[in-house]
Design an enzyme around this catalytic site. Structure first.
Site, PDB file in Angstrom:
ATOM      1  N   ASP A  42     -62.416  -1.836  51.663  1.00 20.70           N
ATOM      2  CA  ASP A  42     -62.102  -3.369  52.735  1.00 20.70           C
ATOM      3  C   ASP A  42     -60.801  -4.062  51.593  1.00 20.70           C
ATOM      4  O   ASP A  42     -61.649  -4.304  50.589  1.00 20.70           O
ATOM      5  CB  ASP A  42     -63.159  -3.158  53.345  1.00 20.70           C
ATOM      6  CG  ASP A  42     -63.341  -4.166  54.588  1.00 20.70           C
ATOM      7  OD1 ASP A  42     -62.087  -5.318  54.549  1.00 20.70           O
ATOM      8  OD2 ASP A  42     -63.983  -3.347  55.867  1.00 20.70           O
ATOM      9  N   TYR A 165     -51.022  -1.138  69.723  1.00 17.11           N
ATOM     10  CA  TYR A 165     -52.038  -0.738  69.132  1.00 17.11           C
ATOM     11  C   TYR A 165     -52.511   0.576  70.028  1.00 17.11           C
ATOM     12  O   TYR A 165     -53.050   1.906  68.969  1.00 17.11           O
ATOM     13  CB  TYR A 165     -53.423  -1.385  69.989  1.00 17.11           C
ATOM     14  CG  TYR A 165     -54.950  -0.633  69.698  1.00 17.11           C
ATOM     15  CD1 TYR A 165     -55.064  -0.636  67.606  1.00 17.11           C
ATOM     16  CD2 TYR A 165     -55.647  -0.320  70.203  1.00 17.11           C
ATOM     17  CE1 TYR A 165     -56.524  -0.913  67.862  1.00 17.11           C
ATOM     18  CE2 TYR A 165     -56.740  -0.067  70.635  1.00 17.11           C
ATOM     19  CZ  TYR A 165     -57.040   0.545  68.957  1.00 17.11           C
ATOM     20  OH  TYR A 165     -58.825   0.336  68.355  1.00 17.11           O
TER      21      TYR A 165
END
Length: 312
Positions: A42, A165
């Site tokens: 991450d 998106y």
């Protein structure tokens, strides 16, 4: 759909991107509970370190580590997989989960901004493409494995407010479904989970944006949107990982604990060209050895380049 019992993944090693929170964190925890070692990848360092520690504390042994990773960069993917091999000996499972909706809201009408408009596509789509390519090289060395991508129901449905998106997740589905022959080439399966709206920080941010729309928020629109339980998403992920019959599939995770495979269209067959379908399958099937030779050359080039970098 039944998920195999705890300890079904003993001896396996998993890499999960976007794993500091949300779906990635929940999947990483489930994999560890089933006996796998997990690498938390991450950009959020504090949350990523905390997630790895939380998993280790829950399992009671050193089964998780954190590696800061920007999924838009090959260099960082390479460092992630090399660290995983160094710590745990190899990679068997890869969940390419990192995603964003930043900069994508009502994108067709927003400012002409290269960085903003490219961000979601770079993270959601290029992050999956680059991650898949590096993962294939490492899984192939291991003798095979499984890759899981996180798409979305937005990868099937249009939404004007989330057009960028939606486009990025349509692309993830197209990429995943195009990996039909990876099992024959490298003993690698790839599938996509496609959750509906999930009450994570990510999902809540999208809801907040929608509630800023005139009329929608004031009319209580958010309360009308059905949400998928994150446990359902994890079940779908485990199904894709553990069910060896699944490859190149998109698996929906929907409200009401519904998990089902979304059928793939066969437009060639629908257009009445079974001969073309047969020819395509024959040509691709007979080219498996060629694909294997291409992979082998890529492996040799990759090994040589990484060895050279290690020596510098």
């Amino acid at each position: 759909m039944n998920v195999q019992k705890i300890n079904s993944l003993n001896g396996k090693v998993a890499v999960v991107t976007g794993a500091a929170s949300g779906i990635g964190k929940a999947t990483a925890m489930a994999l560890a509970e089933r006996g796998a070692k997990v690498v938390i990848a991450d950009v959020a360092e504090d949350a990523g370190e905390a997630t790895a520690q939380e998993i280790n504390d829950k399992i009671g042994s050193h089964v998780a580590i954190f590696q800061k990773t920007n999924v838009t960069k090959y260099k960082e993917y390479i460092a992630l997989f090399q660290r995983t091999e160094k710590e745990f000996g190899g990679v068997d499972i890869v969940h390419l989960n990192a995603g964003t909706a930043k900069g994508g809201y009502i994108s067709a009408l927003q400012d002409l901004d290269d960085e903003q408009d490219e961000f979601a596509m770079n993270v959601n789509t290029m992050g999956v493409i680059k991650g898949t390519k590096v993962a294939i090289l490492h899984l192939a060395k291991r003798g095979g494995g499984v890759i899981l991508t996180t798409a979305s129901t937005a990868g099937f449905d249009p939404d004007f407010n989330l057009a960028a998106y939606c486009a990025s997740k349509h692309a993830v589905i197209g990429w995943t479904r195009s990996m039909d022959f990876l099992p024959q080439i490298a003993n690698i399966r790839i599938n996509a989970i496609c959750p509906g709206g999930v009450a994570t920080n990510f999902g809540n941010a999208l809801l907040d944006d929608m509630c800023n729309l005139p009329l929608f928020g004031s009319a209580g629109g958010a309360s009308l949107i059905p949400m998928t339980n994150i446990d359902t998403v994890v079940k779908a992920a485990l199904k894709c990982i553990e069910d060896e019959s699944l490859h190149g599939q998109t698996v929906l995770a929907l409200p009401g604990d519904v998990i089902r495979i979304q059928p793939r269209p066969d437009l060639i067959a629908e257009n009445g060209s079974p001969e073309l379908t047969e020819l395509y399958m024959k040509v691709v099937g007979e080219n498996i050895d060629y694909y294997k030779s291409v992979l082998q050359k890529s492996l040799e080039k990759y090994d040589n380049s990484t060895k050279t970098e290690a020596e510098i």
